[in-house]
Design a protein around this motif. Structure first.
Motif, mmCIF file in Angstrom:
data_model
loop_
_atom_site.group_PDB
_atom_site.id
_atom_site.type_symbol
_atom_site.label_atom_id
_atom_site.label_comp_id
_atom_site.label_asym_id
_atom_site.label_seq_id
_atom_site.Cartn_x
_atom_site.Cartn_y
_atom_site.Cartn_z
ATOM 1 N N VAL A 197 0.837 -1.338 0.748
ATOM 2 C CA VAL A 197 -0.050 0.179 -0.131
ATOM 3 C C VAL A 197 0.970 1.284 -0.052
ATOM 4 O O VAL A 197 1.796 0.706 0.641
ATOM 5 N N VAL A 198 0.889 2.088 -0.774
ATOM 6 C CA VAL A 198 1.256 3.331 -0.424
ATOM 7 C C VAL A 198 1.659 4.864 -0.111
ATOM 8 O O VAL A 198 -0.772 4.567 -0.012
ATOM 9 N N VAL A 199 1.496 5.636 0.472
ATOM 10 C CA VAL A 199 1.053 6.327 0.948
ATOM 11 C C VAL A 199 1.343 7.533 0.607
ATOM 12 O O VAL A 199 2.804 7.773 1.504
ATOM 13 N N VAL A 200 0.985 8.532 -0.046
ATOM 14 C CA VAL A 200 1.433 9.853 -0.056
ATOM 15 C C VAL A 200 0.889 11.471 0.789
ATOM 16 O O VAL A 200 -0.403 11.193 1.628
ATOM 17 N N ALA A 201 1.870 11.757 1.163
ATOM 18 C CA ALA A 201 2.120 12.834 1.170
ATOM 19 C C ALA A 201 0.941 14.120 0.467
ATOM 20 O O ALA A 201 1.363 13.994 -0.657
#
Ligand code: ASP
Ligand code: MG
Length: 405
Positions: free
Chosen positions: A130-134
């Protein structure tokens, strides 16, 4: 399986408990089989607190350093959310805007995305993460950290959804969707199930606070289906996407209002070709967002020009106008912050004459004076006294039968 982009606003990740609830939902979505990219805002009121801190140390904080400061808020939330997702047994990795490949222009404080180099995100998704981006941040073409303007995490989410070809971009917030009016002003406001991009664009531009305007522009240009919904109930909310064949357009889908505008009036402007161009070019060059413009009838070679700008742009406007008014030989200029704008939005207006007339009649009955008017094919806006705004919203909501049935 597909790809879902999920964006969580500040209230959705305000404390550890909320972060864990969001992490569970992300893990649930991932375990159901979809790839997930998460975009997250700073926790709670962190950004406001950081802005205040900046003004505590400097009268006019440097725009570059303010961006450096504000982007730290989202760093806290991405790393914490990632830890919580991993704790759910779901591999996840966090990226700052810069790491995620979000390249912007160099306008600090309201930078525009010019390119998204998403290969790093794609690689991580391919590896099963899962990619969590600011949200709300990027890196400029001059390699400085930038922010996209307040509320900019929506824009990050939609830009990523567009570039990655996501099946949907879910915008999780503390309300259950987009309403026919601000429920704090009109208690009978009702959630709308479906809006076209054009309607949402007009709503976002006229004070509908749920989505940042630029995010809707991105969504419309790339036809990204948006789903605005609650992270507290997880219930289905409002879809913004192309209408299906045969769906009828509402004449009025909602009433919006905005009290953050300021009205500028330039007196005794010489009435000759090129003058308006000089004023509005000078404002545009300073990135002032002019909205409504009105020019009065000319008398003895002079006219008055009024226009509205967002309160945030007032300082810059005053500086620019101070110079330009003198250059063009105008009498002077004043500004009035006690104004507000009330708008009706609805795709069905295009084919239904008389909506404007009815709006003006409703305002007249309420004794609300209209100071400026502007229209598009699916919107009518009136500038009125700020004190009259709430009454106008309530009267229009009732007159156009927008309350729940
Ligand atoms: N944290 C930023 C703000 O408060 C960005 C966002 O929430 O979308 O404006
Ligand atoms: Mg927001």
């Amino acid at each position: 399986m597909g790809l879902i982009v999920q964006k969580y606003g500040g209230t959705s990740v305000a404390d550890p408990e909320r972060i864990r609830a969001v992490a569970e939902h992300v893990a649930r979505t991932r375990h159901a089989g979809d790839d997930v990219v998460v975009v997250v805002s700073a926790m709670g009121k962190t950004t406001d607190d950081l802005v205040r801190l900046a003004h505590d140390v400097a009268a006019r904080p440097s725009a570059r350093e303010l961006d450096m400061l504000l982007t730290s808020g989202e760093r806290i939330s991405i790393s914490l959310l990632c830890m919580a997702i991993i704790d759910q047994g779901c591999p996840a990795v966090s990226f700052t805007g810069s790491q995620a490949g979000i390249v912007t222009d160099t306008t600090h404080g309201k930078a525009r995305i010019v390119e998204v180099k998403a290969d790093r995100i794609r690689d991580s998704l391919a590896a099963g993460d899962v990619v969590v981006v600011a949200g709300f941040q990027g890196v400029s073409t001059a390699r400085d950290v930038t922010t996209l303007g307040r509320g900019g995490s929506d824009t990050t989410a939609v830009a990523l959804a567009a570039v990655l070809g996501a099946d949907a971009c879910e915008i999780y917030t503390d309300v259950s969707g987009v309403f026919t009016a601000d429920p704090r002003v009109e208690p009978n406001a009702r959630r709308v199930d479906h809006l076209s991009y054009e309607e949402m664009l007009e709503m976002a531009a006229t004070g509908g606070r749920v989505l940042a305007l630029r995010s809707v522009e991105f969504a419309r240009n790339d036809r990204v289906p948006l789903h605005v919904r609650s992270s507290f109930t997880w219930a289905a909310g409002t879809w913004i996407r192309d209408k299906e064949e045969g769906m009828e357009d509402a004449i009025v889908s909602g009433v919006t209002h905005d009290v953050s505008d300021v009205k500028i009036t330039v007196d005794r402007v010489p009435d000759r070709p090129g003058i308006a161009a000089r004023i509005f070019r000078a404002l545009a060059d300073e990135a002032v967002n002019v909205d409504m413009i009105e020019q009065n009838v000319s008398r003895d070679g002079h006219t008055d020009i009024s226009f509205t700008v967002p309160a945030d742009d007032l300082d810059r406007t005053v500086t620019v106008m101070g110079k330009v008014a003198a250059e063009i030989g105008a009498g002077g200029f004043t500004h009035d912050t006690q104004v507000g704008r009330v708008s009706l939005v609805g795709a069905g207006m295009k084919s239904n004459p008389g909506v404007a007339a009815e709006m003006f009649e409703v305002l007249a009955t309420e004794g609300v004076n209209i100071e400026m008017i502007s229209t598009s094919s699916i919107r009518i806006s009136c500038v009125v006294r700020e004190d009259d705004v709430e009454r106008a919203v309530q009267a229009l909501h009732a007159a156009f039968h927008l309350e729940g049935t």
